[in-house]
Scaffold this active site. Structure first.
Site, PDB file in Angstrom:
ATOM      1  N   CYS A   1       0.884  -1.178   0.000  1.00 12.14           N
ATOM      2  CA  CYS A   1       0.000   0.000   0.000  1.00 12.14           C
ATOM      3  C   CYS A   1       0.911   1.214   0.000  1.00 12.14           C
ATOM      4  CB  CYS A   1      -0.964  -0.039   1.179  1.00 12.14           C
ATOM      5  SG  CYS A   1      -0.201  -0.329   2.791  1.00 12.14           S
ATOM      6  N   SER A   2       0.823   2.076   0.989  1.00 15.20           N
ATOM      7  CA  SER A   2       1.737   3.224   1.054  1.00 15.20           C
ATOM      8  C   SER A   2       2.992   2.856   1.840  1.00 15.20           C
ATOM      9  CB  SER A   2       1.029   4.427   1.692  1.00 15.20           C
ATOM     10  OG  SER A   2       0.009   4.913   0.845  1.00 15.20           O
ATOM     11  N   ASP A   3       2.834   2.598   3.128  1.00 16.49           N
ATOM     12  CA  ASP A   3       3.993   2.246   3.948  1.00 16.49           C
ATOM     13  C   ASP A   3       4.105   0.756   4.211  1.00 16.49           C
ATOM     14  OD1 ASP A   3       4.997   4.891   4.313  1.00 16.49           O
ATOM     15  OD2 ASP A   3       3.336   5.283   5.680  1.00 16.49           O
ATOM     16  N   GLY A   4       3.116  -0.008   3.774  1.00 15.25           N
ATOM     17  CA  GLY A   4       3.229  -1.458   3.851  1.00 15.25           C
ATOM     18  C   GLY A   4       2.972  -2.045   5.205  1.00 15.25           C
ATOM     19  N   TRP A   5       2.220  -1.319   6.061  1.00 16.82           N
ATOM     20  CA  TRP A   5       1.929  -1.917   7.377  1.00 16.82           C
ATOM     21  C   TRP A   5       0.448  -1.886   7.744  1.00 16.82           C
ATOM     22  CZ3 TRP A   5       6.017   2.032   9.039  1.00 16.82           C
ATOM     23  CH2 TRP A   5       5.508   3.322   9.017  1.00 16.82           C
ATOM     24  N   ASP A   6      -0.410  -1.279   6.956  1.00 18.04           N
ATOM     25  CA  ASP A   6      -1.843  -1.250   7.255  1.00 18.04           C
ATOM     26  C   ASP A   6      -2.613  -2.187   6.327  1.00 18.04           C
ATOM     27  OD1 ASP A   6      -1.873   0.631   9.410  1.00 18.04           O
ATOM     28  OD2 ASP A   6      -1.441   2.208   7.975  1.00 18.04           O
TER      29      ASP A   6
END
Length: 730
Positions: free
Chosen positions: A424-429
């Site tokens: 996604c954007s930062d890869g944690w949500d």
């Protein structure tokens, strides 16, 4: 200002679902306890325990809680009947409303505003203690001791997950010098990426130097790492995860090392597949596909280019049959065969949209909680309006989009010989949500109790989901805190990409005022902000915003408005798991109560498992693993409560696919009935049940339900066992 230890208030009136109970309110260090005696002869006292971290919002108001009419969500609610107790006058009384993250709500009435203001201030200081200090060690987890059941466990929950053991189970790690995959130690000591695990899987053909350079092209250095190998199929496809690439505004930024890493992930799987297949296998003719899944809406991904990030240029990841000058830096392997690589967007919205959706849902449920449950003669008129209000929250629509992405990826991996890279954007949500749910569908091991714990440890805790930030541990909207506490400045490294984009758009979209310089504009803004704050707070809340310290000096307080980065990401994940469980009731070893209690303990801060934002914080910075009890001990020590009696042990290759068109409300979690939230079914059985309800002349269920809730049932919670340390509702 010193935070109070224990505070007791007599003659407090608890109101919930149209019922009243008079009792004593106790504010201890970690819990607020309401003690009362139920109506009836020789009834024993009951207690309701509420841990502070589960409280999301508090609100203080003048007058009795039954006085003001409620109009919200397009629905006008009936007026509440006043309590029989003559001591509580609607004009002199004041009340505090408690909104909990587990969708329980409490209204406490006090005899006068002086008592109410004092309770409001002390309760605020107790709830906000971890932020006022600030210290993570203010949470109950550091004082909680394992009870009798938990202390008998032979294997502790904190030792349940071992990364090497799990990757060996998946055959990603084998005791062979020629293994196509290896365990990278580039993040040993968490020097490479603070939010990544200390070890992860990469192709054996990729050196640490290539990984080091590739990290410069991914947000927060969260480079592509292989997290799953599909053993149920003949092809053995893999799933990898990462963060967004730093492509930039003009699409000019490019990383040959990043392209090489992704190419080798896809190519290594294909070579391993061909080596493992029999010569006459029909799967040899099946073409390999590779899919880059960007979970964001395409507009959000394009907007990230303004911040120097963005989304992949797919042509750069398909490989080339020729060598160019730039590829020589990669050695002889710079000549890469062309691969079939495609990219899709999944339209899953960001954390702010999810938070707004949950806020709308909370508004409907909290207003509904003030009144008795609808009786049989009001079902036809009331329930359709309620369900319409619930639909407008779009919560189920958000779940449907997540499960649609999971369905697409799971079918691609299992049926179409596809390797998948998710971000996604930062890869944690969103990445953690979709990656974990996909593996849950593909691997039956993750549908066992221990397997599900391993899945959460790997995809959420180890790969850096921000539990502390998303849950806003220690924060409570509406609570007051000393204004000497300076607001923390956002860390440009730790801040979310989309939060940064939101702040940037707010600042840049402010209209310019001609003929007025910046200092004058700042003076005007400061004046009006102070005036608005003064008007808002000087009336009924004057006593709550000012107090005297030990030296007799006045201390002023600010109202906490909530973190802009809080969001129900893990809640959505558990809700999606519930949807899959409901559609496949015999495929899971655990039941829905397991999911509900896991939801509760992700917020309760009674255990150390969900206190941090990364593995580094958990193991090194805060030493949570050594100093607290694991949440998994709670479940493993009470296994019989969470076993699914309908569970049928599957074969090792059983795969399930979610039906994203059949999503229903998780009524158990929200504390409402099936008819209230999902409506009566069109089936004949439901129709006959509805006719039977109309014919029955039995007393309405509302009073019994409300009394049960106030008598310490599971939904509200009971006092803990006298043989164990004080705990939250079991």
């Amino acid at each position: 200002m010193e935070i109070p230890r224990v505070f007791t208030i007599e003659n407090v009136l608890l109101s919930r679902r149209g019922q009243y109970r008079r009792g004593t309110l106790i504010l201890s260090k970690y819990h607020m306890i309401f003690s009362f005696v139920p109506e009836g002869v020789d009834q024993k006292p009951k207690e309701i325990w509420i841990c502070y971290p589960i409280i999301e919002k508090i609100a203080k108001a003048r007058g009795g809680s039954w006085a003001a009419p409620v109009v919200s969500s397009g629905m006008e609610w009936p007026s509440l009947l006043p309590p029989v107790d003559s001591e509580f006058d609607r004009f002199s009384a004041s009340n505090i409303r408690i909104f909990c993250k587990d969708f329980t709500y409490y209204l406490f009435d006090f005899l006068n505003d002086l008592i109410c203001s004092d309770v409001y201030l002390k309760l605020s200081l107790l709830i906000m203690a971890p932020k006022i200090k600030p210290s993570i060690r203010e949470f109950y987890a550091f004082d909680y001791k394992a009870n009798v059941l938990e202390s008998r466990l032979q294997t502790l929950g904190k030792d349940l997950y071992d990364a090497k053991k799990e990757y060996r189970r998946q055959n990603l790690l084998v005791d062979d010098a020629n293994s196509p995959w290896r365990l990278s130690k580039i993040n040993e000591g968490y020097r490479f990426s603070a939010s990544y695990p200390d070890c992860f899987i990469v192709p054996a053909s990729i050196s640490e130097s290539v990984l080091q350079h590739a990290g410069k092209f991914r947000s927060k250095q969260r480079i592509p790492a292989v997290v799953y190998k599909h053993r149920a199929g003949e092809n053995g496809n893999v799933i990898a995860r990462c963060s967004q690439p730093l492509v930039g505004l003009n699409y000019l930024n490019r990383s040959l090392q990043d392209e090489k890493l992704i190419y080798e992930i896809f190519n290594t799987q294909n070579e391993e597949r061909m080596n493992n297949l029999e010569e006459d296998s029909e799967y040899r003719e099946q073409p390999q596909r590779n899919l880059i899944v960007d979970l964001r809406p395409i507009t959000n991904a394009m907007a990230q280019h303004a911040l120097g990030a963005g989304t992949e240029i797919v042509d750069n990841y398909r490989g080339k049959s020729k060598k160019d000058k730039d590829s020589k830096s990669l050695g002889e392997q710079g000549s890469m065969q062309c691969q079939q690589v495609e990219k899709i967007f999944c339209n899953i919205d960001n954390i702010h949209v999810m938070r707004d959706s949950l806020n709308k849902l909370n508004t409907v449920l909290s207003d509904l909680d003030k009144f008795p449950s609808a009786s049989s003669d009001t079902i036809e008129n009331f329930f359709p309006l309620l369900q319409q209000s619930l639909t407008k929250t779009q919560w189920l629509h958000r779940l449907s989009l997540i499960l649609q992405s999971v369905d697409r990826i799971a079918k691609s991996v299992h049926l179409n010989n596809t390797n998948v890279l998710i971000h996604c954007s930062d890869g944690w949500d969103r990445t953690s949500q979709v990656s974990a749910l996909t593996q849950l569908c593909l691997d039956p091991f993750y549908r066992t109790m221990e397997g599900f714990m391993v899945l959460i440890e790997k995809e959420w805790l180890s790969f850096g989901f921000k539990f502390a930030t998303r849950s806003d541990h220690g924060g409570c909207i509406g609570a007051v805190m000393p204004n000497t506490l300076k607001e923390q400045k956002p860390d440009p490294i730790a801040a979310d990409s989309e939060s940064a984009l939101l702040q940037s758009s707010i600042v840049n979209s402010s209209p310019s005022i001609p003929l007025i310089n910046e200092s004058t504009k700042a003076a005007f803004s400061s004046f009006f902000l102070k005036a608005a704050h003064h008007i808002k707070t000087t009336a009924s809340n004057a006593k709550s915003t000012m107090s005297m310290d030990a030296n007799g000096e006045q201390t002023y307080f600010n109202t906490y408005g909530g973190s802009n980065e809080r969001s129900p990401i893990f809640h959505q994940f558990l809700d999606c798991v519930y949807q899959i469980y409901r559609q496949n009731p015999t495929k899971f070893e655990f039941n829905s109560r397991f999911l509900k209690r896991l939801f509760y303990h992700s917020y309760s801060c009674q255990y150390g498992t969900f206190l941090c934002n990364s593995e580094k914080e958990y193991r090194v910075d805060e030493k949570i693993k050594d100093d607290t009890v694991s949440a998994w001990d709670y479940f493993l020590s009470r296994r019989s409560e969470f076993n699914n009696l309908s569970y049928v042990k599957p074969s090792s290759s059983e795969v399930i696919f979610p039906n994203f068109t059949e999503i229903k409300w998780w009524c158990e979690l929200y504390g409402r009935s099936e008819e209230e939230m999902n409506g009566m079914s069109n089936s004949l059985e439901r129709k006959f049940a509805q006719m039977k309800l109309k014919q029955n002349t039995v007393a309405p269920v509302s009073n019994e339900t409300s009394l049960a809730l106030l008598d310490g049932s599971e939904v509200i919670g009971t006092s803990p066992s006298t043989n164990a340390s004080p705990v939250a509702p079991q």
